[in-house]
Write an enzyme that holds these catalytic residues in place. Structure first.
Site, PDB file in Angstrom:
ATOM      1  CD  GLU A   1      38.209  -1.898  -0.206  1.00  0.00           C
ATOM      2  OE1 GLU A   1      38.527  -0.711  -0.319  1.00  0.00           O
ATOM      3  OE2 GLU A   1      38.761  -2.664   0.609  1.00  0.00           O
TER       4      GLU A   1
ATOM      5  CG  HIS B   1      16.156  -7.460  22.203  1.00  0.00           C
ATOM      6  ND1 HIS B   1      15.181  -7.472  23.165  1.00  0.00           N
ATOM      7  CD2 HIS B   1      16.766  -8.671  22.275  1.00  0.00           C
ATOM      8  CE1 HIS B   1      15.210  -8.633  23.804  1.00  0.00           C
ATOM      9  NE2 HIS B   1      16.166  -9.370  23.280  1.00  0.00           N
TER      10      HIS B   1
ATOM     11  CE  LYS C   1      42.204   5.951  -1.224  1.00  0.00           C
ATOM     12  NZ  LYS C   1      43.126   4.895  -1.617  1.00  0.00           N
TER      13      LYS C   1
END
Ligand code: PA5
Length: 471
Positions: free
Chosen positions: A305, A326, A440
């Site tokens: 951010e 792995h 938003k």
């Protein structure tokens, strides 16, 4: 002081170790001296981009006077509840989660109350819009009035803006459930951490008489772990917040050194910056201690951010080793040469664990003898680093002496300062997040918010998708 208890080893990033084609020049940090001559006052004299939000730099000192009050409220919540729900998203929850996972028992919520030292179980919500998760939490809470201590619960809602939809929606549910348990007394079990004056949450807290803590104006969400945002949940869980802050204080002294070769935050920032500029724009933090995984997620958010803007910014990823050897290990060893691995390694486990002897040796492990598991981990760490080195794959090691509140406080502060320093090297503003608004606006438009109607109009006028989907 931190002497030798936290170190940053960057040998395997330099040309002498991995060659001139893959490695950074030996004078990598010195080559940034001029740049850091600008970065240093931009930070510490608070003249850089986004300087209104540089208040986090002073928190190790300024928060001290509030610690007793935070502790008192935390102790009260712990005494009256055995379940404590923390609501918040992004910077309003990841720091608390990082502290609690790093410093509490790994199975904290599964322990009996006495083994939890009479601190409550901790649950995080309000960090998504997830029906099943909210319903699942509901099923852990009492239907009506609690009858025994294990059913008593309390709530901490954290939102600087006071209006973030994920947190606000969860708070409405949890508040109603709490009222169903406690009626008019529910308000005494709610703490709100928010702005000093602005926002819906503050207004609601004033109306209902909730206890409140303040997120200072000059501290942004993802830099707020050393405010009540991170420290109150940590204290409720039983973490020694004075020690967290003491670690940050000692680290702050080291971070005031203008020389990037002597300042761990600047060295970290400079090396990440140069590596990304050289095409290593995937940065994997490989954490050699499961309990620190949430610190990795906290850092992912801090880094993404803060630095992911203007079409730039390295991509942070968290791995846990040896688990992810792995999985992602294959790619880091032989995939595209676009990654820098930062190892976060803790030297000292909380308690030693030695392989038991077995006369049958049916699992063929007797060659290990009575070896501590930590020694096996060290061998895996050194072996992995050497395997990367053999293929000229760069690594950087952040080594902590122990996983203690003091060390974790120091580490979090180091990474915060490093993130802003790296942003300033990139000449961007690491303290804003304008891109977060886009989702938003369309979401609120679609949800019918009248002030966002134009985004709904834009959405509805969109080109229809072509038929490029199957099933
Ligand atoms: O770093 C940030 O500013 C964000 O991640 C915020 O913390 C997040 O969006 C939550 O915001 P708020 O605390 O206003 O609910």
């Amino acid at each position: 002081m931190l002497n030798g208890e936290l170190s940053l080893n960057y040998n395997h990033l330099l040309a002498h170790a991995i060659g001139t084609e893959q490695g950074l020049p030996e004078d990598a940090l010195d080559s940034l001296s001029e740049a850091f001559a600008q970065v240093h006052p931009a930070l510490w004299e608070k003249t850089g981009k986004g300087s209104d939000f540089l208040g986090f730099l002073d928190l190790p000192q300024t928060i001290s006077s509030q610690l007793d009050q935070i502790q008192a409220v935390a102790d009260d919540l712990a005494a009256q509840s055995d379940i404590h729900v923390v609501l918040g998203i992004g910077g309003s929850y990841l720091g608390a989660k990082a502290l609690i996972q790093a410093l509490c028992h790994p199975y904290h919520n599964e322990l009996s109350r006495s083994k939890r030292k009479h601190r409550p179980r901790i649950y995080f919500e309000g960090n998504s819009l997830d029906t099943d998760s909210l319903n699942a939490l509901r099923s852990l809470l009492p239907e009506g009035a609690p009858t025994e201590l294990s059913e008593h619960w309390s709530l901490n809602v954290i939102s600087k803006s006071g209006g973030t939809i994920e947190t606000a929606v969860a708070f409405r549910f949890l508040r109603h459930w709490l009222e169903a348990s406690y009626g008019a007394e529910a308000a005494q079990r709610i703490v709100a951490t928010t702005d000093v004056a602005k926002g819906q949450l503050k207004a609601l807290a004033n109306k209902e008489g909730y206890r409140t803590f303040v997120i200072p104006d000059n501290v942004g969400g993802r830099y707020s772990v050393l405010t009540p945002v991170g420290l109150l949940p940590a204290a409720v869980a039983g973490i020694n917040i004075h020690e967290v802050v003491r670690g940050a204080q000692d680290m702050a002294e080291l971070c005031k050194n203008p020389n990037p070769s002597q300042n761990p935050a600047y060295a970290y920032a400079g090396l990440q910056y140069l590596s990304a500029a050289a095409g290593r724009d995937v940065s994997v933090m490989n954490i050699w201690d499961k309990s620190l995984e949430s610190i990795g997620f906290w850092y992912d958010q801090l880094c993404a951010e803060s630095l992911g803007k203007e079409g730039r910014g390295r991509v942070p990823l968290t791995g846990v080793c040896t688990r992810d050897l792995h999985a992602r290990g294959q790619q880091l060893q032989q995939g595209e040469r676009n990654a820098l691995v930062t190892n976060l390694f803790v030297t000292q486990p909380q308690a030693e664990l030695v392989l038991p002897s077995d006369a049958t040796d049916s699992d063929a492990l007797n060659y290990l003898g009575a070896m501590p598991v930590q020694q096996m981990l060290s061998s895996a760490f050194e072996g992995t680093n050497f395997a990367y080195l053999q293929d000229q794959r760069p690594t950087l090691d952040l080594v902590l002496g122990q996983r203690s509140a003091y060390h974790v406080g120091a580490l979090l502060y180091l990474l915060e300062v490093a993130t802003v320093a790296e942003g300033y090297l990139m000449q961007i503003n690491p303290l804003d997040q304008p891109g977060v608004e886009a989702y938003k606006q369309f979401m609120f438009g679609l949800l019918g918010r009248s002030d966002m109607a134009r985004y709904k109009d834009l959405f509805e006028a969109r080109q229809p998708d072509k038929d490029a989907a199957i099933l």
